[in-house]
Scaffold this motif. Structure first.
Motif, mmCIF file in Angstrom:
data_model
loop_
_atom_site.group_PDB
_atom_site.id
_atom_site.type_symbol
_atom_site.label_atom_id
_atom_site.label_comp_id
_atom_site.label_asym_id
_atom_site.label_seq_id
_atom_site.Cartn_x
_atom_site.Cartn_y
_atom_site.Cartn_z
ATOM 1 N N TYR A 233 0.838 -1.192 0.016
ATOM 2 C CA TYR A 233 -0.028 -0.055 0.090
ATOM 3 C C TYR A 233 0.886 1.426 0.027
ATOM 4 O O TYR A 233 0.479 2.306 -0.594
ATOM 5 N N LEU A 234 1.911 1.293 0.788
ATOM 6 C CA LEU A 234 2.927 2.419 0.924
ATOM 7 C C LEU A 234 3.390 2.762 -0.756
ATOM 8 O O LEU A 234 3.503 3.806 -1.046
ATOM 9 N N GLU A 235 3.722 1.740 -1.281
ATOM 10 C CA GLU A 235 4.217 1.565 -2.932
ATOM 11 C C GLU A 235 3.219 2.187 -3.705
ATOM 12 O O GLU A 235 3.617 3.159 -4.580
ATOM 13 N N GLU A 236 2.013 2.002 -3.677
ATOM 14 C CA GLU A 236 0.912 2.354 -4.402
ATOM 15 C C GLU A 236 0.668 3.765 -3.828
ATOM 16 O O GLU A 236 0.547 4.853 -5.082
ATOM 17 N N LEU A 237 0.872 4.222 -2.855
ATOM 18 C CA LEU A 237 0.637 5.703 -2.269
ATOM 19 C C LEU A 237 2.019 6.416 -2.758
ATOM 20 O O LEU A 237 1.553 7.733 -3.590
ATOM 21 N N GLU A 238 2.972 6.137 -2.824
ATOM 22 C CA GLU A 238 4.033 6.680 -3.374
ATOM 23 C C GLU A 238 4.080 7.059 -4.822
ATOM 24 O O GLU A 238 4.361 7.959 -5.344
ATOM 25 N N GLN A 239 3.759 6.021 -5.699
ATOM 26 C CA GLN A 239 3.403 6.094 -7.061
ATOM 27 C C GLN A 239 2.572 7.199 -7.187
ATOM 28 O O GLN A 239 2.698 7.857 -8.493
ATOM 29 N N LEU A 240 1.520 7.236 -6.471
ATOM 30 C CA LEU A 240 0.331 8.395 -7.065
ATOM 31 C C LEU A 240 0.900 9.876 -6.478
ATOM 32 O O LEU A 240 0.440 10.725 -7.126
ATOM 33 N N THR A 241 1.612 9.756 -5.354
ATOM 34 C CA THR A 241 2.173 11.143 -4.885
ATOM 35 C C THR A 241 3.197 11.801 -5.862
ATOM 36 O O THR A 241 3.161 13.039 -5.966
ATOM 37 N N GLU A 242 4.124 11.018 -6.102
ATOM 38 C CA GLU A 242 5.522 11.452 -6.787
ATOM 39 C C GLU A 242 4.951 12.374 -7.996
ATOM 40 O O GLU A 242 5.713 13.575 -7.976
ATOM 41 N N PRO A 243 4.247 11.969 -8.895
ATOM 42 C CA PRO A 243 3.973 13.112 -9.794
ATOM 43 C C PRO A 243 3.529 14.539 -9.496
ATOM 44 O O PRO A 243 3.419 15.433 -10.127
ATOM 45 N N LEU A 244 2.625 14.288 -8.256
ATOM 46 C CA LEU A 244 2.103 15.525 -7.835
ATOM 47 C C LEU A 244 2.999 16.422 -6.963
ATOM 48 O O LEU A 244 2.977 17.748 -7.031
ATOM 49 N N TRP A 245 3.561 15.775 -5.953
ATOM 50 C CA TRP A 245 4.349 16.468 -4.816
ATOM 51 C C TRP A 245 6.017 16.467 -5.151
ATOM 52 O O TRP A 245 6.649 17.079 -4.560
ATOM 53 N N GLY A 246 6.592 15.568 -6.238
ATOM 54 C CA GLY A 246 7.692 15.701 -6.405
ATOM 55 C C GLY A 246 8.381 16.692 -6.887
ATOM 56 O O GLY A 246 7.616 17.779 -7.410
ATOM 57 N N TYR A 247 9.555 16.950 -6.941
ATOM 58 C CA TYR A 247 10.070 18.299 -7.301
ATOM 59 C C TYR A 247 9.784 18.438 -8.826
ATOM 60 O O TYR A 247 10.010 19.484 -9.185
ATOM 61 N N SER A 248 9.636 17.242 -9.421
ATOM 62 C CA SER A 248 9.424 17.491 -11.136
ATOM 63 C C SER A 248 7.889 17.795 -11.353
ATOM 64 O O SER A 248 7.453 18.184 -12.316
ATOM 65 N N GLY A 249 6.990 17.754 -10.036
ATOM 66 C CA GLY A 249 5.591 18.315 -10.206
ATOM 67 C C GLY A 249 5.470 19.688 -10.334
ATOM 68 O O GLY A 249 6.327 20.384 -10.389
ATOM 69 N N GLU A 250 4.244 19.976 -10.766
ATOM 70 C CA GLU A 250 3.834 21.338 -10.891
ATOM 71 C C GLU A 250 4.279 22.377 -9.822
ATOM 72 O O GLU A 250 3.876 22.070 -8.833
ATOM 73 N N ASN A 251 4.727 23.307 -10.031
ATOM 74 C CA ASN A 251 5.054 24.391 -8.882
ATOM 75 C C ASN A 251 6.032 23.827 -7.804
ATOM 76 O O ASN A 251 5.684 23.839 -6.707
ATOM 77 N N ASN A 252 6.989 23.058 -8.304
ATOM 78 C CA ASN A 252 7.881 22.375 -7.656
ATOM 79 C C ASN A 252 7.368 21.375 -6.648
ATOM 80 O O ASN A 252 7.799 21.044 -5.521
ATOM 81 N N GLY A 253 6.012 20.858 -7.054
ATOM 82 C CA GLY A 253 5.225 19.996 -6.038
ATOM 83 C C GLY A 253 4.440 20.609 -5.249
ATOM 84 O O GLY A 253 3.647 19.813 -4.317
ATOM 85 N N TRP A 254 4.277 22.072 -5.303
ATOM 86 C CA TRP A 254 3.415 22.934 -4.066
ATOM 87 C C TRP A 254 1.951 23.022 -4.754
ATOM 88 O O TRP A 254 1.408 24.125 -4.379
ATOM 89 N N LYS A 255 1.765 22.752 -5.997
ATOM 90 C CA LYS A 255 0.583 23.139 -6.823
ATOM 91 C C LYS A 255 -0.727 22.910 -6.048
ATOM 92 O O LYS A 255 -1.554 23.693 -5.715
ATOM 93 N N THR A 256 -0.730 21.635 -5.249
ATOM 94 C CA THR A 256 -2.012 21.410 -4.409
ATOM 95 C C THR A 256 -2.344 22.365 -3.582
ATOM 96 O O THR A 256 -3.247 22.768 -3.206
ATOM 97 N N VAL A 257 -1.128 22.852 -2.750
ATOM 98 C CA VAL A 257 -1.330 23.860 -1.753
ATOM 99 C C VAL A 257 -1.483 25.392 -2.339
ATOM 100 O O VAL A 257 -2.562 25.821 -1.769
#
Length: 179
Positions: free
Chosen positions: A147-171
């Motif tokens: 479950y952690l691996e699934e959660l990490e895979q979903l999270t990385e594109p959103l909050w990783g440094y390659s994500g939009e706004n350096n991963g802070w777009k959600t905030v």
């Protein structure tokens, strides 16, 4: 009651340092319970979100869950408020692997629970956990890792440094919607 609008009224451009400074200011109020009592619901959700994402960037979901237990009870609601239902479900799957009576608090009992779930070879002193069979424990460890691996895979594109706004777009989207 301190609001999001008040905290950001003089801010022209929100950067990562702006978020860090706001979070630090809120932590000066005390514990999460104290902060929750003294700020608006939107500002509290933002505070949880900033800490959740910031800590995730440093040590991933297991780091958030194991080292910042006080955040855990508020994360599912924050993920919902941020419009991230898939992350919320994946997070809840991870938390469902914890023993039913787990109290998310940075104390010795919680540390034992984290060690118990992290690796079947880790010794724990909690008698209740030690009554669980090795087969059941292996199953619990395998489940939480999956479950952690699934959660990490979903999270990385959103909050990783390659994500939009350096991963802070959600905030930033949450702030825009509530300012």
């Amino acid at each position: 009651m301190l609001t999001l609008k008040e905290c950001l009224k003089d801010v022209k451009y929100i950067e990562e340092i702006t978020l860090v400074e706001l979070s630090d200011k809120l932590w000066e109020l005390g514990t999460l319970e104290k902060i929750k009592a003294e700020v608006s619901p939107e500002l509290f959700t933002l505070h949880i979100g900033m800490n959740m994402i910031g800590n995730w960037k440093g040590s991933g979901w297991w780091g958030v869950i194991s080292e910042h237990a006080e955040l855990v009870p508020f994360i599912a609601d924050t993920l919902e408020a941020f419009g991230l239902p898939a992350l919320k479900t994946a997070f809840e799957n991870v938390i469902s692997c914890f023993p039913e009576d787990t109290i998310f608090s940075n104390d010795d009992t919680y540390c034992d629970t984290v060690n118990f779930l992290q690796n079947v070879r880790f010794k724990v002193s909690n008698e209740r956990l030690n009554t669980i069979s090795i087969e059941k424990r292996k199953e619990m460890v395998n489940s939480i890792n999956r479950y952690l691996e699934e959660l990490e895979q979903l999270t990385e594109p959103l909050w990783g440094y390659s994500g939009e706004n350096n991963g802070w777009k959600t905030v930033l989207d949450f702030i825009s919607a509530h300012k």
